[in-house]
Design a protein around this motif. Structure first.
Motif, PDB file in Angstrom:
ATOM      1  N   TYR A  97      53.742  43.284  51.470  1.00  0.00           N
ATOM      2  CA  TYR A  97      54.875  42.306  52.432  1.00  0.00           C
ATOM      3  C   TYR A  97      54.847  40.925  51.730  1.00  0.00           C
ATOM      4  O   TYR A  97      55.556  40.338  52.179  1.00  0.00           O
ATOM      5  CB  TYR A  97      54.533  42.685  53.719  1.00  0.00           C
ATOM      6  N   SER A  98      53.783  40.546  51.279  1.00  0.00           N
ATOM      7  CA  SER A  98      53.753  39.190  50.805  1.00  0.00           C
ATOM      8  C   SER A  98      53.195  38.971  49.463  1.00  0.00           C
ATOM      9  O   SER A  98      52.150  38.466  49.242  1.00  0.00           O
ATOM     10  CB  SER A  98      53.083  38.187  52.011  1.00  0.00           C
ATOM     11  N   ARG A  99      53.899  39.700  48.658  1.00  0.00           N
ATOM     12  CA  ARG A  99      53.285  39.973  47.224  1.00  0.00           C
ATOM     13  C   ARG A  99      53.002  38.582  46.441  1.00  0.00           C
ATOM     14  O   ARG A  99      51.929  38.249  45.718  1.00  0.00           O
ATOM     15  CB  ARG A  99      54.443  40.539  46.230  1.00  0.00           C
ATOM     16  N   TYR A 100      53.676  37.509  46.768  1.00  0.00           N
ATOM     17  CA  TYR A 100      53.288  36.397  45.986  1.00  0.00           C
ATOM     18  C   TYR A 100      52.517  35.264  46.658  1.00  0.00           C
ATOM     19  O   TYR A 100      52.231  34.099  46.276  1.00  0.00           O
ATOM     20  CB  TYR A 100      54.720  35.542  45.407  1.00  0.00           C
ATOM     21  N   ASP A 101      52.304  35.515  48.008  1.00  0.00           N
ATOM     22  CA  ASP A 101      51.518  34.639  48.950  1.00  0.00           C
ATOM     23  C   ASP A 101      50.134  35.353  49.109  1.00  0.00           C
ATOM     24  O   ASP A 101      48.944  34.478  49.470  1.00  0.00           O
ATOM     25  CB  ASP A 101      52.251  34.645  50.173  1.00  0.00           C
ATOM     26  N   ASP A 102      50.081  36.471  49.091  1.00  0.00           N
ATOM     27  CA  ASP A 102      48.688  37.299  49.453  1.00  0.00           C
ATOM     28  C   ASP A 102      48.284  38.072  48.148  1.00  0.00           C
ATOM     29  O   ASP A 102      48.627  39.259  48.070  1.00  0.00           O
ATOM     30  CB  ASP A 102      48.718  38.004  50.765  1.00  0.00           C
ATOM     31  N   TYR A 103      47.534  37.632  47.386  1.00  0.00           N
ATOM     32  CA  TYR A 103      47.089  38.094  46.254  1.00  0.00           C
ATOM     33  C   TYR A 103      45.935  37.786  45.724  1.00  0.00           C
ATOM     34  O   TYR A 103      45.374  36.683  45.957  1.00  0.00           O
ATOM     35  CB  TYR A 103      48.233  38.240  45.071  1.00  0.00           C
ATOM     36  N   TYR A 104      45.077  38.684  44.832  1.00  0.00           N
ATOM     37  CA  TYR A 104      44.131  38.186  44.121  1.00  0.00           C
ATOM     38  C   TYR A 104      44.214  38.820  42.743  1.00  0.00           C
ATOM     39  O   TYR A 104      44.400  39.977  42.222  1.00  0.00           O
ATOM     40  CB  TYR A 104      42.718  39.004  44.634  1.00  0.00           C
ATOM     41  N   TYR A 105      44.225  37.832  41.500  1.00  0.00           N
ATOM     42  CA  TYR A 105      44.479  37.992  40.173  1.00  0.00           C
ATOM     43  C   TYR A 105      43.282  37.872  39.482  1.00  0.00           C
ATOM     44  O   TYR A 105      42.358  36.785  39.838  1.00  0.00           O
ATOM     45  CB  TYR A 105      45.532  37.272  39.828  1.00  0.00           C
ATOM     46  N   CYS A 106      42.820  38.703  38.634  1.00  0.00           N
ATOM     47  CA  CYS A 106      41.258  38.733  37.793  1.00  0.00           C
ATOM     48  C   CYS A 106      41.499  39.117  36.487  1.00  0.00           C
ATOM     49  O   CYS A 106      42.167  40.381  36.374  1.00  0.00           O
ATOM     50  CB  CYS A 106      40.435  39.024  38.523  1.00  0.00           C
ATOM     51  N   GLU A 107      41.210  38.614  35.417  1.00  0.00           N
ATOM     52  CA  GLU A 107      41.017  39.168  34.162  1.00  0.00           C
ATOM     53  C   GLU A 107      39.862  39.976  33.962  1.00  0.00           C
ATOM     54  O   GLU A 107      38.834  39.879  34.847  1.00  0.00           O
ATOM     55  CB  GLU A 107      41.047  38.200  32.872  1.00  0.00           C
ATOM     56  N   PHE A 108      39.710  40.990  33.049  1.00  0.00           N
ATOM     57  CA  PHE A 108      38.553  41.800  32.712  1.00  0.00           C
ATOM     58  C   PHE A 108      38.447  42.335  31.448  1.00  0.00           C
ATOM     59  O   PHE A 108      39.325  42.432  30.627  1.00  0.00           O
ATOM     60  CB  PHE A 108      38.594  42.999  33.937  1.00  0.00           C
ATOM     61  N   ARG A 109      37.242  42.748  30.947  1.00  0.00           N
ATOM     62  CA  ARG A 109      36.981  43.475  29.945  1.00  0.00           C
ATOM     63  C   ARG A 109      36.626  44.923  30.280  1.00  0.00           C
ATOM     64  O   ARG A 109      35.899  45.242  31.267  1.00  0.00           O
ATOM     65  CB  ARG A 109      35.700  42.910  29.258  1.00  0.00           C
ATOM     66  N   TRP A 110      36.941  45.973  29.395  1.00  0.00           N
ATOM     67  CA  TRP A 110      36.780  47.314  29.761  1.00  0.00           C
ATOM     68  C   TRP A 110      36.518  47.985  28.556  1.00  0.00           C
ATOM     69  O   TRP A 110      36.580  47.628  27.468  1.00  0.00           O
ATOM     70  CB  TRP A 110      38.117  47.876  30.456  1.00  0.00           C
ATOM     71  N   ASP A 111      35.789  49.183  28.717  1.00  0.00           N
ATOM     72  CA  ASP A 111      35.373  50.160  27.691  1.00  0.00           C
ATOM     73  C   ASP A 111      35.022  51.599  28.159  1.00  0.00           C
ATOM     74  O   ASP A 111      34.939  51.610  29.227  1.00  0.00           O
ATOM     75  CB  ASP A 111      34.110  49.572  26.887  1.00  0.00           C
TER      76      ASP A 111
END
Length: 191
Positions: A97-111
């Protein structure tokens, strides 16, 4: 029985047992190599299938001192392969409901190794392992294990080739070292 007959029988018995042992050892040796070969093929196929953007819901349930609590969030994950078994990516969890106000963004490595997917987040969170999952070209679902007791995180994602990453990734340059990674939070995720 003569000694010649005994020696002949012993030689035949020894030769037969030696051949049987050789066949048994060869079978075990080639079977283990064959099993590793097929596990490797499967890991590569899983990594290829993961490549791209997946969107859906992530549910976190954990026990606290007052009882069970948890939340459901919308999530999108992007997987980019650098080699046959893994690469880098980023994830954004947000309130629908508030996509650009309440978020957490993080980069990662995966395998992918031996059928398990490991995700190492840039925010120094515990590595996350995904063991029991279902993955095909359109759906990815299962449970994540971050090593915390009494905590279960399940997810259900669908392949999403229309998700727009520009808002979260603008101004971020990808680095090959761990220092080049980024994470940000806003609103209820920044607490």
């Amino acid at each position: 029985m003569s000694n010649i007959l005994k020696n002949t029988i012993m030689k035949k018995l020894f030769t037969t047992l030696t051949m049987m042992m050789t066949v048994a050892m060869s079978t075990m040796l080639f079977t283990s190599c064959d099993a590793r070969f097929w596990a490797d093929v499967e890991d590569r196929a899983e990594a290829r299938t993961l490549e791209g953007t997946w969107s859906g819901y992530i549910d976190t349930y954990f026990y606290d001192r007052f009882g069970v609590s948890g939340d459901t969030y919308r999530t999108s994950m992007y997987f980019e392969r650098e080699n046959s078994y893994g690469g880098w990516g980023y994830e954004v969890d947000y309130n629908i409901y508030s996509r650009y106000d309440d978020y957490y963004y993080c980069e990662f490595r995966w395998d992918v190794t031996d059928g398990a997917i490991r995700i190492r987040y840039a925010d120094s969170w515990n590595d996350v392992y995904i063991y029991d999952y279902v993955l095909d070209d359109y759906h990815f679902s299962g449970a994540m294990d971050d090593g915390c007791r009494d905590r279960r995180t399940s997810f259900s994602l669908s392949y999403d080739d229309r998700f727009e990453w520009n808002y979260w990734t603008r101004g971020i340059t990808r680095g090959t070292s761990e220092e080049g990674k980024a994470f940000r939070a806003s609103g209820e995720f920044a607490k």
